[in-house]
Design an enzyme around this catalytic site. Structure first.
Site, PDB file in Angstrom:
ATOM      1  N   SER A 297       0.846  -1.191   0.000  1.00  0.00           N
ATOM      2  CA  SER A 297       0.000   0.000   0.000  1.00  0.00           C
ATOM      3  C   SER A 297       0.878   1.237   0.000  1.00  0.00           C
ATOM      4  O   SER A 297       2.051   1.178   0.375  1.00  0.00           O
ATOM      5  CB  SER A 297      -0.905   0.010   1.237  1.00  0.00           C
ATOM      6  OG  SER A 297      -0.179   0.415   2.385  1.00  0.00           O
ATOM      7  N   ASP A 298       0.317   2.359  -0.401  1.00  0.00           N
ATOM      8  CA  ASP A 298       1.011   3.612  -0.147  1.00  0.00           C
ATOM      9  C   ASP A 298       0.769   3.978   1.314  1.00  0.00           C
ATOM     10  O   ASP A 298      -0.017   3.338   2.019  1.00  0.00           O
ATOM     11  CB  ASP A 298       0.528   4.712  -1.086  1.00  0.00           C
ATOM     12  CG  ASP A 298       1.615   5.750  -1.354  1.00  0.00           C
ATOM     13  OD1 ASP A 298       2.508   5.918  -0.499  1.00  0.00           O
ATOM     14  OD2 ASP A 298       1.571   6.397  -2.410  1.00  0.00           O
ATOM     15  N   TRP A 299       1.462   5.000   1.776  1.00  0.00           N
ATOM     16  CA  TRP A 299       1.478   5.337   3.198  1.00  0.00           C
ATOM     17  C   TRP A 299       0.052   5.471   3.748  1.00  0.00           C
ATOM     18  O   TRP A 299      -0.688   6.376   3.378  1.00  0.00           O
ATOM     19  CB  TRP A 299       2.256   6.629   3.401  1.00  0.00           C
ATOM     20  CG  TRP A 299       2.473   7.004   4.831  1.00  0.00           C
ATOM     21  CD1 TRP A 299       1.552   7.503   5.700  1.00  0.00           C
ATOM     22  CD2 TRP A 299       3.687   6.911   5.570  1.00  0.00           C
ATOM     23  NE1 TRP A 299       2.113   7.730   6.928  1.00  0.00           N
ATOM     24  CE2 TRP A 299       3.426   7.375   6.885  1.00  0.00           C
ATOM     25  CE3 TRP A 299       4.980   6.488   5.265  1.00  0.00           C
ATOM     26  CZ2 TRP A 299       4.408   7.436   7.878  1.00  0.00           C
ATOM     27  CZ3 TRP A 299       5.958   6.545   6.248  1.00  0.00           C
ATOM     28  CH2 TRP A 299       5.665   7.012   7.536  1.00  0.00           C
ATOM     29  N   ALA A 300      -0.321   4.535   4.627  1.00  0.00           N
ATOM     30  CA  ALA A 300      -1.605   4.545   5.341  1.00  0.00           C
ATOM     31  C   ALA A 300      -2.808   4.493   4.408  1.00  0.00           C
ATOM     32  O   ALA A 300      -3.921   4.832   4.824  1.00  0.00           O
ATOM     33  CB  ALA A 300      -1.701   5.756   6.271  1.00  0.00           C
ATOM     34  N   SER A 301      -2.613   4.062   3.149  1.00  0.00           N
ATOM     35  CA  SER A 301      -3.747   4.090   2.215  1.00  0.00           C
ATOM     36  C   SER A 301      -4.814   3.052   2.554  1.00  0.00           C
ATOM     37  O   SER A 301      -5.962   3.188   2.118  1.00  0.00           O
ATOM     38  CB  SER A 301      -3.266   3.907   0.773  1.00  0.00           C
ATOM     39  OG  SER A 301      -2.743   2.609   0.555  1.00  0.00           O
TER      40      SER A 301
END
Length: 772
Positions: A297-301
């Site tokens: 995932s991208d950051w906290a996505s």
């Protein structure tokens, strides 16, 4: 429900410790295949340990210091010791990486090594130009070597995974992250994606086990570059045709090149966040393309799907993300807290967990981490590699190749018939003006979080290496006010013009004025969307004031995106697009200005006349009323500005000139499956040796889906000595002549094709052929 509550860790270790040494030897047996070793390891893993491999944490304490005693750092540390962390990011330096790797390998039950990730976007400490600038070189071998330099330094400090390349196609310069990609065209973007993947990872999968390569990550999957209004993190709403024909090709090229990881994007697509989008991750990536690496995932996505309105809480976000195919959770804290419970409740199949873990472990085995977890932890290599001469020479070469000459008109001081550039090497008084000219920080660009501040060679320093002229520097005006950091909004100087008079004085007495203007390095990148694409602050006013006292100006642009500069394009004799070129900025710019390197770059994105044209791109569609055939207002145009770009895709000048003649096709009619050979004679008709990017475009006149007015389908970078002619042959196959329909099926249809060959997307020699 916290995982910790479900495990009596100490008792479990006591029961199994007697058998673990024998068990470990099984999956560490190098005579077995990677898949066999993964099978053996997964059989030994608890559900919580499997989930741990899907959990990625950011660096969280001084890892070579005392053990954290409280707060979030203590929690993460405990998870690491329990084997509930599969990857860490932003831990860097051999001592730090060795410390966290030692915990994972020597203090956990199974000793599974960490994969260490970092944003190595255009270099580690020794920085190449930003990726958009590199794409302007159209030199795939140079781009590959640039990625090799980045991998060499990153791997030397313990990093074995980069969150790059960014292969997002975007045609909207308002979006700050255009600086991370290769521009507006999927064909060029695909070639750059391949070059960067192979630069990071090596040419083969076996190369990934070498100590100087790192795993690459194609991002952001998918369509992030089409955020509405160019506003970062914004909604994306595009057609299937745009998705299949523009967005996905560079991702597929990266997958075919062997990229080992993908990162999903922040945006929604068809109303579904990419992180929870099964169509993207299951159907296309892991299904149609048979990708066998893992998706992060991208950051906290994962957590952000709640804010999107797609999940009611963390548990539902977790369920949707893992079901859709997101294998690793970056900094959401959700997989580690929710996933085991969801499996036990029957809401998530453990088979999905096993598949994700297998993918993560596969990349770790391919990197050689199980054979030697400390293989990237050599302090002698770290010291010898960072900032060494070979790496600096490499990024200097890349920087020179990235520069684009936008304009070079004659001046009263130039040689007859020639432009203001290149500068004479002696006998001139040169005024160098602009705060960016003496800036050693901004030229490093955005996404350079490992680089030390103020380590770029400034343009002033680069020009000072040429001793034959009298060089005088004046700032003119500050660009920014206060601190400039990666995470803070910039504040620009819009009022202080106290340095104007001093700058005008040196300009008035100079033979040539070199002005370095543009964006600060942190003005582009993530979270840096703009609604104005002009020169920020008081720079435009400074430019016009200097022009009044001396019009013999060379404008050097530092920027991370296309700018809208109609006044400069009309008035300034010479304009050099120098982007943010990294560590060797000043040396690269000076060598181009003085003619020791003949610029050969071509634009990878169109430059608008004003921001109202955005998005603007060369491969647009005709519309039903493309021209003013009726001599009235009812046609596709603007009433206040031309609809064409200020500088088009593929455009770029040289200190020499190139003539195109004798466009030839091997036939005029082709059966499907036959190759179309397109040849053209290119002559260096000017006074300097130089390089030209010969570009081939096609247009399908009539198809089952309307096709763009032109599409890049081939190019070759050729070096020609003064007066030399070369015949360049480019080949079109079904791979170039077809397109995707709205269901993702690739079609090659009979019909008439127009071709154009030249040095830019806006002009060239033309011909036609039939595909039967």
């Amino acid at each position: 429900m916290n995982i910790k509550k479900n495990i009596t860790t100490g008792i479990y270790i006591l029961i199994t410790i007697g058998t673990m040494n024998a068990q470990k030897k099984l999956y560490l047996d190098k005579t077995k295949s990677i898949e066999e070793r993964i099978d053996l390891l997964i059989k030994q893993m608890t559900l919580e340990e499997k989930v741990g491999q899907m959990n990625q944490y950011n660096g969280f304490w001084e890892v070579t210091g005392p053990t954290p005693k409280g707060g979030n750092a203590a929690l993460k540390y405990e998870h690491l010791r329990n084997g509930w962390v599969g990857s860490m990011l932003s831990v860097r330096g051999v001592k730090e990486v060795r410390a966290v790797q030692k915990i994972a390998v020597e203090e956990t039950r199974l000793g599974i090594p960490l994969i260490i990730g970092f944003d190595v976007i255009h270099g580690y400490k020794t920085l190449s130009p930003i990726p958009l600038a590199e794409a302007a070189s159209w030199d795939m071998e140079a781009i590959k070597k640039s990625a090799q330099v980045a991998a060499d330094e990153a791997s030397a400090v313990g990093i074995n995974w980069t969150f790059g390349p960014n292969v997002d196609i975007s045609n909207d310069a308002r979006w700050g992250r255009v600086m991370e990609g290769a521009g507006e065209d999927p064909y060029l973007g695909s070639k750059v994606a391949i070059a960067r993947v192979k630069g990071f990872q090596g040419d083969t999968k076996a190369d990934l086990a070498k100590v100087n390569t790192i795993a690459a990550c194609a991002k952001h999957f998918a369509a992030y570059g089409f955020a509405e209004s160019g506003r970062d993190y914004n909604t994306v709403d595009i057609s299937n045709s745009k998705l299949y024909n523009t967005v996905l090709p560079p991702f597929e090229a990266a997958a075919n090149a062997g990229v080992r990881t993908f990162m999903n994007s922040f945006n929604i697509l068809n109303g579904i966040p990419a992180t929870g989008n099964s169509f993207l991750q299951r159907d296309i990536l892991k299904g149609k393309w048979q990708f066998d690496g893992f998706v992060v995932s991208d950051w906290a996505s994962v957590r952000e799907m709640i804010a999107h309105g797609y999940a009611k809480d963390g548990a539902e976000a977790t369920q949707k993300a893992v079901t859709a195919g997101s294998d690793m959770d970056m900094e959401s804290y959700l997989y580690v807290n929710e996933l085991a419970k969801l499996v036990k409740e029957g809401k998530v199949s453990e088979a999905l967990i096993d598949d994700a873990v297998r993918r993560v472990l596969r990349v770790k085995f391919e990197l050689g981490l199980f054979d030697n977890p400390y293989r990237y932890c050599d302090e002698k290599r770290e010291k010898a590699t960072i900032g060494n001469k070979a790496n600096n020479d490499g990024v200097l070469d890349m920087a020179k190749k990235s520069i684009v000459l936008l304009k070079n008109a004659p001046s009263p001081l130039g040689r007859a018939g020639e432009g203001l550039l290149p500068l004479q090497k002696s006998g001139q008084k040169i005024a160098l003006i602009g705060a960016l000219a003496n800036d050693k920080n901004s030229p490093l660009g955005s996404w350079r979080i490992a680089a030390d501040d103020n380590t770029a060679v400034s343009v002033l320093e680069g020009m000072q290496q040429y001793k034959g002229n009298q060089l005088t520097f004046e700032r003119g005006a500050d660009l920014t006010i206060g601190k400039t950091t990666f995470v803070d909004e910039l504040v620009f100087n819009t009022t202080d013009k106290s340095g104007f008079d001093a700058a005008k004085k040196v300009a008035a007495s100079a033979d040539v004025v070199v002005m370095v203007l543009g964006e600060h390095g942190f003005q582009s990148g993530e979270g840096r969307s703009r609604t104005h694409l002009d020169l920020p602050g008081v720079q435009q006013e400074l430019l016009e004031e200097i022009y009044k006292v001396n019009p013999n100006i060379v404008l050097v642009l530092n920027n991370g995106r296309p700018l809208a500069l109609p006044w400069a394009a009309e008035h300034i004799p010479s304009i050099v697009e120098a982007w943010h070129l990294g560590t060797q900025t000043g040396n690269a710019v000076a060598q181009v200005l003085y003619g020791d390197y003949n610029p050969s770059g071509k634009l990878p994105m169109s430059f608008p006349r004003n921001v109202g044209q955005c998005p603007i791109y060369y491969n647009n569609y005709s519309t039903g009323r493309p021209s003013n055939s009726e001599k009235n207002v009812f046609w596709s145009h603007y009433t206040d500005v031309e609809k064409t770009p200020l500088y088009p895709f593929g455009y770029g000048l040289s200190y020499t000139t190139f003539d195109y003649k004798n466009l030839h096709l091997n036939k005029t009619a082709f059966a499907k499956g036959e190759s179309v050979l397109v040849s053209v004679d290119v002559t260096n008709s000017g006074n300097y040796d130089g390089k030209e990017v010969v570009q081939l475009y096609i247009h399908d006149h009539a198809a089952s889906l309307a096709r763009p007015v032109k599409e890049l389908k081939g190019f070759e970078l050729v070096h020609l000595k003064k007066g030399e002619t070369k015949t360049v042959t480019l080949i079109l196959t079904e791979k170039e002549l077809g397109f995707y329909d709205n269901e993702g099926n690739y079609l090659v249809e009979a019909g008439t094709f127009k071709i154009m060959v030249g040095g830019s997307s806006d002009k060239g020699l033309e011909s036609e052929f039939e595909l039967e």
